[in-house]
Design a protein around this motif. Sequence first.
Motif, PDB file in Angstrom:
ATOM      1  N   LEU A 212       0.839  -1.198   0.000  1.00 42.25           N
ATOM      2  CA  LEU A 212       0.000   0.000   0.000  1.00 42.25           C
ATOM      3  C   LEU A 212       0.874   1.248   0.000  1.00 42.25           C
ATOM      4  CD1 LEU A 212      -2.848   1.220   0.218  1.00 42.25           C
ATOM      5  CD2 LEU A 212      -2.600   1.153   2.697  1.00 42.25           C
ATOM      6  N   TYR A 213       1.932   1.204   0.796  1.00 42.06           N
ATOM      7  CA  TYR A 213       2.802   2.364   0.912  1.00 42.06           C
ATOM      8  C   TYR A 213       3.544   2.653  -0.406  1.00 42.06           C
ATOM      9  CZ  TYR A 213       6.460   5.427   2.638  1.00 42.06           C
ATOM     10  OH  TYR A 213       7.301   6.483   2.816  1.00 42.06           O
ATOM     11  N   PHE A 214       4.012   1.594  -1.051  1.00 43.71           N
ATOM     12  CA  PHE A 214       4.776   1.790  -2.293  1.00 43.71           C
ATOM     13  C   PHE A 214       3.882   2.123  -3.481  1.00 43.71           C
ATOM     14  CE2 PHE A 214       8.112  -1.426  -0.593  1.00 43.71           C
ATOM     15  CZ  PHE A 214       8.632  -0.451   0.232  1.00 43.71           C
ATOM     16  N   SER A 215       2.651   1.612  -3.457  1.00 43.45           N
ATOM     17  CA  SER A 215       1.821   1.755  -4.660  1.00 43.45           C
ATOM     18  C   SER A 215       0.709   2.793  -4.484  1.00 43.45           C
ATOM     19  CB  SER A 215       1.175   0.417  -5.000  1.00 43.45           C
ATOM     20  OG  SER A 215       0.259   0.069  -3.983  1.00 43.45           O
ATOM     21  N   ARG A 216       0.351   3.062  -3.218  1.00 40.33           N
ATOM     22  CA  ARG A 216      -0.811   3.907  -2.906  1.00 40.33           C
ATOM     23  C   ARG A 216      -2.045   3.372  -3.617  1.00 40.33           C
ATOM     24  NH1 ARG A 216       2.229   8.204   0.089  1.00 40.33           N
ATOM     25  NH2 ARG A 216       4.003   6.842   0.339  1.00 40.33           N
ATOM     26  N   ASP A 217      -2.059   2.063  -3.802  1.00 38.10           N
ATOM     27  CA  ASP A 217      -3.183   1.407  -4.464  1.00 38.10           C
ATOM     28  C   ASP A 217      -4.099   0.861  -3.376  1.00 38.10           C
ATOM     29  OD1 ASP A 217      -4.891  -0.374  -5.780  1.00 38.10           O
ATOM     30  OD2 ASP A 217      -3.353  -0.953  -7.236  1.00 38.10           O
ATOM     31  N   ASP A 322       7.537   3.905 -11.375  1.00 40.13           N
ATOM     32  CA  ASP A 322       7.467   5.336 -11.624  1.00 40.13           C
ATOM     33  C   ASP A 322       8.192   6.095 -10.516  1.00 40.13           C
ATOM     34  OD1 ASP A 322       5.536   5.739  -9.476  1.00 40.13           O
ATOM     35  OD2 ASP A 322       4.129   4.726 -10.819  1.00 40.13           O
ATOM     36  N   ILE A 323       8.422   7.372 -10.740  1.00 41.18           N
ATOM     37  CA  ILE A 323       9.271   8.152  -9.841  1.00 41.18           C
ATOM     38  C   ILE A 323       8.749   8.152  -8.398  1.00 41.18           C
ATOM     39  CG2 ILE A 323       8.161  10.344 -10.553  1.00 41.18           C
ATOM     40  CD1 ILE A 323      11.859  10.261  -9.858  1.00 41.18           C
ATOM     41  N   ASN A 324       7.417   8.192  -8.238  1.00 39.63           N
ATOM     42  CA  ASN A 324       6.860   8.183  -6.883  1.00 39.63           C
ATOM     43  C   ASN A 324       7.175   6.893  -6.149  1.00 39.63           C
ATOM     44  OD1 ASN A 324       5.726  10.731  -6.802  1.00 39.63           O
ATOM     45  ND2 ASN A 324       3.932  10.021  -7.966  1.00 39.63           N
ATOM     46  N   ARG A 325       6.970   5.787  -6.855  1.00 39.74           N
ATOM     47  CA  ARG A 325       7.252   4.499  -6.221  1.00 39.74           C
ATOM     48  C   ARG A 325       8.727   4.424  -5.831  1.00 39.74           C
ATOM     49  NH1 ARG A 325       3.303  -0.334  -8.184  1.00 39.74           N
ATOM     50  NH2 ARG A 325       1.576   1.022  -8.579  1.00 39.74           N
ATOM     51  N   ARG A 326       9.609   4.882  -6.710  1.00 39.18           N
ATOM     52  CA  ARG A 326      11.051   4.836  -6.414  1.00 39.18           C
ATOM     53  C   ARG A 326      11.369   5.632  -5.162  1.00 39.18           C
ATOM     54  NH1 ARG A 326      13.219   6.991 -11.656  1.00 39.18           N
ATOM     55  NH2 ARG A 326      11.605   6.080 -12.947  1.00 39.18           N
ATOM     56  N   LYS A 327      10.758   6.805  -5.111  1.00 37.23           N
ATOM     57  CA  LYS A 327      11.004   7.704  -3.984  1.00 37.23           C
ATOM     58  C   LYS A 327      10.511   7.060  -2.671  1.00 37.23           C
ATOM     59  CE  LYS A 327       9.566  12.410  -2.896  1.00 37.23           C
ATOM     60  NZ  LYS A 327      10.597  12.921  -2.042  1.00 37.23           N
ATOM     61  N   TRP A 328       9.312   6.515  -2.708  1.00 31.75           N
ATOM     62  CA  TRP A 328       8.753   5.931  -1.485  1.00 31.75           C
ATOM     63  C   TRP A 328       9.573   4.730  -1.023  1.00 31.75           C
ATOM     64  CZ3 TRP A 328       3.543   6.467  -4.368  1.00 31.75           C
ATOM     65  CH2 TRP A 328       3.047   7.762  -4.193  1.00 31.75           C
ATOM     66  N   ILE A 329      10.023   3.951  -2.013  1.00 31.90           N
ATOM     67  CA  ILE A 329      10.791   2.751  -1.658  1.00 31.90           C
ATOM     68  C   ILE A 329      12.117   3.148  -1.002  1.00 31.90           C
ATOM     69  CG2 ILE A 329      12.147   0.886  -2.692  1.00 31.90           C
ATOM     70  CD1 ILE A 329       9.640   0.506  -4.578  1.00 31.90           C
ATOM     71  N   LEU A 330      12.781   4.119  -1.564  1.00 36.57           N
ATOM     72  CA  LEU A 330      14.082   4.489  -1.023  1.00 36.57           C
ATOM     73  C   LEU A 330      13.968   5.275   0.278  1.00 36.57           C
ATOM     74  CD1 LEU A 330      15.900   5.308  -4.353  1.00 36.57           C
ATOM     75  CD2 LEU A 330      16.206   3.308  -2.912  1.00 36.57           C
ATOM     76  N   GLU A 331      12.926   6.046   0.399  1.00 41.83           N
ATOM     77  CA  GLU A 331      12.758   6.827   1.625  1.00 41.83           C
ATOM     78  C   GLU A 331      12.426   5.953   2.823  1.00 41.83           C
ATOM     79  OE1 GLU A 331      11.222  11.214   0.265  1.00 41.83           O
ATOM     80  OE2 GLU A 331       9.774   9.693   0.867  1.00 41.83           O
ATOM     81  N   LEU A 345      21.835   7.197 -12.761  1.00 40.11           N
ATOM     82  CA  LEU A 345      21.687   7.935 -11.499  1.00 40.11           C
ATOM     83  C   LEU A 345      20.405   8.744 -11.445  1.00 40.11           C
ATOM     84  CD1 LEU A 345      24.889   9.584 -10.037  1.00 40.11           C
ATOM     85  CD2 LEU A 345      23.489   7.723  -9.137  1.00 40.11           C
ATOM     86  N   SER A 346      19.933   9.157 -12.629  1.00 39.84           N
ATOM     87  CA  SER A 346      18.733   9.988 -12.616  1.00 39.84           C
ATOM     88  C   SER A 346      17.486   9.185 -12.233  1.00 39.84           C
ATOM     89  CB  SER A 346      18.540  10.683 -13.961  1.00 39.84           C
ATOM     90  OG  SER A 346      18.311   9.706 -14.935  1.00 39.84           O
ATOM     91  N   ALA A 347      17.663   7.838 -12.109  1.00 37.67           N
ATOM     92  CA  ALA A 347      16.549   7.006 -11.649  1.00 37.67           C
ATOM     93  C   ALA A 347      16.277   7.254 -10.168  1.00 37.67           C
ATOM     94  CB  ALA A 347      16.856   5.529 -11.872  1.00 37.67           C
ATOM     95  N   ILE A 348      17.258   7.861  -9.501  1.00 35.67           N
ATOM     96  CA  ILE A 348      17.091   8.074  -8.064  1.00 35.67           C
ATOM     97  C   ILE A 348      16.690   9.526  -7.798  1.00 35.67           C
ATOM     98  CG2 ILE A 348      18.299   8.018  -5.842  1.00 35.67           C
ATOM     99  CD1 ILE A 348      19.855   5.689  -6.950  1.00 35.67           C
ATOM    100  N   PRO A 349      15.573   9.718  -7.132  1.00 34.25           N
ATOM    101  CA  PRO A 349      15.102  11.079  -6.889  1.00 34.25           C
ATOM    102  C   PRO A 349      16.187  11.927  -6.219  1.00 34.25           C
ATOM    103  CG  PRO A 349      13.490   9.456  -6.155  1.00 34.25           C
ATOM    104  CD  PRO A 349      14.694   8.698  -6.550  1.00 34.25           C
ATOM    105  N   GLU A 350      16.246  13.194  -6.626  1.00 33.28           N
ATOM    106  CA  GLU A 350      17.359  14.055  -6.216  1.00 33.28           C
ATOM    107  C   GLU A 350      17.516  14.205  -4.704  1.00 33.28           C
ATOM    108  OE1 GLU A 350      18.099  18.220  -7.788  1.00 33.28           O
ATOM    109  OE2 GLU A 350      17.852  16.980  -9.603  1.00 33.28           O
ATOM    110  N   ASP A 351      16.381  14.419  -4.026  1.00 28.97           N
ATOM    111  CA  ASP A 351      16.512  14.620  -2.581  1.00 28.97           C
ATOM    112  C   ASP A 351      16.949  13.351  -1.852  1.00 28.97           C
ATOM    113  OD1 ASP A 351      14.057  13.892  -3.584  1.00 28.97           O
ATOM    114  OD2 ASP A 351      12.966  14.476  -1.787  1.00 28.97           O
ATOM    115  N   VAL A 352      16.638  12.178  -2.434  1.00 30.73           N
ATOM    116  CA  VAL A 352      17.108  10.920  -1.847  1.00 30.73           C
ATOM    117  C   VAL A 352      18.620  10.801  -2.088  1.00 30.73           C
ATOM    118  CG1 VAL A 352      16.938   8.399  -1.986  1.00 30.73           C
ATOM    119  CG2 VAL A 352      14.873   9.796  -2.204  1.00 30.73           C
ATOM    120  N   LEU A 353      19.013  11.150  -3.303  1.00 32.66           N
ATOM    121  CA  LEU A 353      20.410  11.030  -3.704  1.00 32.66           C
ATOM    122  C   LEU A 353      21.327  11.909  -2.838  1.00 32.66           C
ATOM    123  CD1 LEU A 353      21.820   9.401  -5.909  1.00 32.66           C
ATOM    124  CD2 LEU A 353      21.682  11.385  -7.399  1.00 32.66           C
TER     125      LEU A 353
END
Length: 370
Positions: A212-217, A322-331, A345-353
Amino acid sequence: MHLEKIRLVNFRNFKELEADFSKGLNVFFGDNAQGKTNLLEAIYFLCNLRPMRTSKEQHLIFFDETKAYLKGVFSTSSGPIDREIWLNTGEKKKVRECGVEKKRFSELFWQIHAVFFSPDDLSLVKGKPAERRRFLDLVISRLKPQYGRYLAEYNRALFQRNILLKQLRHDRTLVSALEVWDEQLSELGAAILRARMAFLEKLYPWVKKYYLYFSRDERQLEVKYENSSFSADVLPDSFREAFSLALRKSLPQDLKSGFTQVGPHRDDLQFLLGGRDLRYFGSQGEQRTLCLSIKFAERRMFFEVTGISPILLLDDALSELDINRRKWILEEEEVWQVFVTTSDLSAIPEDVLKKASVFRIKAGVLGWWS
Ligand SMILES: Nc1ncnc2c1ncn2[C@@H]1O[C@H](COP(=O)(O)OP(=O)(O)O)[C@@H](O)[C@H]1O
Ligand SMILES: [Mg+2]
């Protein structure tokens, strides 16, 4: 628990490598075939003392060399632990912890553990039932060593019963010998099933939560255990009798096929999203998200059961998300140590990086990036 330092000699495509890692997120990036997965494998091997998935220990030694060496310095709640491994062609590996040779797995420092995700793990969702049973068996035996023993004994009894089934085709007088194996299989099968159910009961809420957290589905995710032997409403106390009955019932078929058709070796897991089987109806992204959720849940369970937080290794985990899922997973993983590989590298959201330690890998050489 986290890995502070690593040193490798002749491991895969690394002639020599030394690195210090951060206790949060570490990113390995580089082109294809440079050594990103190999470095995750080194970490996995140091932690879990076996190669990832199906590779053989001998494959870990640099081509045409005969020896490899790995050293990891871990920071744990009991202080720093260093672990060294020597690999030698044609010999068993040698393991030392804080300078003392360890002959048995049980003597090793139990806090060190890693959970690994690779795109191959998608077979957990898409692959054959055996893949899902393998996952259950591996994780449960690590959490509950007794389970590994039940499983080994069960498989031995199963092997014997299957031999007997084939002999019975020619010689029916042997039929009474079945009883011994049926009894063993019922007892061990019940223990295995009870352990699997207890494990899934704890794992399931976490898989659901991560998904649920990763997908918001908002659609309901269900993980169902498919029992090949009897219906889901049998209570754990009656598993043994239910197995006995199931074995008796399936005997005519078993005799025909020469193979025992019921038991934990035939069970499976089913993943449903909004009532539909993700194996057949899930998109690549949904399947990947589910698989990652299972791995995150596995890690979380280790933490719940043992109080340690395993290192998480994510190989090529971010593509198709998608970018949101990537961000949630890494955060989600900020507080625990994670290693992520990517060719982009651009696959990783900037603020996470910004908060991560980033390493570039090129032809088996590791360099600092930021
Ligand atoms: N035992 C070994 N000795 C030397 N090189 C190896 C060994 N095993 C694999 N390799 C090389 O490692 C490279 C693949 O590294 P890998 O970590 O999978 O790349 P990637 O950066 O794409 O994840 C391949 O070029 C392969 O030939
Ligand atoms: Mg790779």
